[in-house]
Design an enzyme around this catalytic site. Sequence first.
Site, short mmCIF file in Angstrom:
data_model
loop_
_atom_site.label_atom_id
_atom_site.label_comp_id
_atom_site.label_asym_id
_atom_site.label_seq_id
_atom_site.Cartn_x
_atom_site.Cartn_y
_atom_site.Cartn_z
N HIS A 242 0.82 -1.22 0.00
CA HIS A 242 0.00 0.00 0.00
C HIS A 242 0.85 1.27 0.00
CE1 HIS A 242 0.80 0.63 4.32
NE2 HIS A 242 0.66 -0.68 4.44
N ASN A 243 0.37 2.26 -0.75
CA ASN A 243 0.96 3.59 -0.83
C ASN A 243 2.35 3.64 -1.45
OD1 ASN A 243 -0.98 3.78 1.82
ND2 ASN A 243 -0.93 5.72 0.70
#
Length: 340
Positions: A242-243
């Site tokens: 994620h991210n």
Amino acid sequence: MEFTVGQLAALLEGKAEGDENQTVNRLDKIQDGKSGGISFLANEKYEHFLYETNSTAVIVSEDFIPAKSYKTTLIRVKDAYVGFTKLLEAYTQFTKAMVVGVEEPSFIHPSSVIGENCYRGAFSYIGKNCQLGQNVKIHPQAFIGNNVKMGDNCIIHSGAKINSDTQIGNNCEILPGAVIGADGFGFAPQPDGTFKAIPQIGNVILEDDVRIGSNTTIDCATMGSTIIRKGVKIDNQVHIAHNVIIGENTVIAAQTGVSGSTEIGKNCVIAGKAGIVGHIKIADHTTIGANTGISKSIKKSGQTLFGYMSMDMKDFLKSYALFKNLDELEKRIRELEKKG
């Protein structure tokens, strides 16, 4: 499909030497070439096959000088490997463009819009409020969640999963079994030793010309977006957490893992089974060798890193040369100590 040698020479901006009216309908390895096939010769190790092959035509570089007689027709181009790659691209685009229409059963929600000249394979699913462009190919058993936006000329292969809110640019290809936009690995430790899942409310953005390999997973952001920039190519069985942000034209080989919130620069090359920790930045034009572990930010552009944990490649090779001789060095040290 059948083309004359002359037509293919024109496509490759090359020149035919021999009968350019002969026809070819197949791509062959030069060592297995038969009549009706076209091959290429880019590596001198395979030159001897040129004098034996039955391929109708062989693509060679313009400066190639045969050492013996041959029976095939040559197509001379600036670079044989690049020329054959261009031919493969043309062949692939032609065959993919042939697939159009809707196979049943398949599902698309009435609120979703899909452009012209598209293909929806059997058992494919397209959720609510999706916007898909022109010439999109959705193969059998592919899943597209709600609110997905997708540009033109994209291909979603069988079994791929595009989860809700994902944004995909033009000319992207998602290979079988890939999962785009699943929840990231976020858990908050509790006083009793358990872990509570943190809701992952962000999305994934794939810019133009991105290719995602089979069984690769790209997690949605906790908040904001996981971003794969223009021209990125990711191999099979890679995990992007994620991210993460991956810069333009970076390539990542199989079984690599990139932990959350890491930013990878432009034009990086990451070899297989590399491991990259979270919350760091990797400079543009960085090369990371196979099985290399990256535990801190790489600030200097253009480095080649190798080893676990990573260090400058030249330093690692010097150290490894000593490591291989540790037994001998230990004996010498012990002998010196006895003499001392």
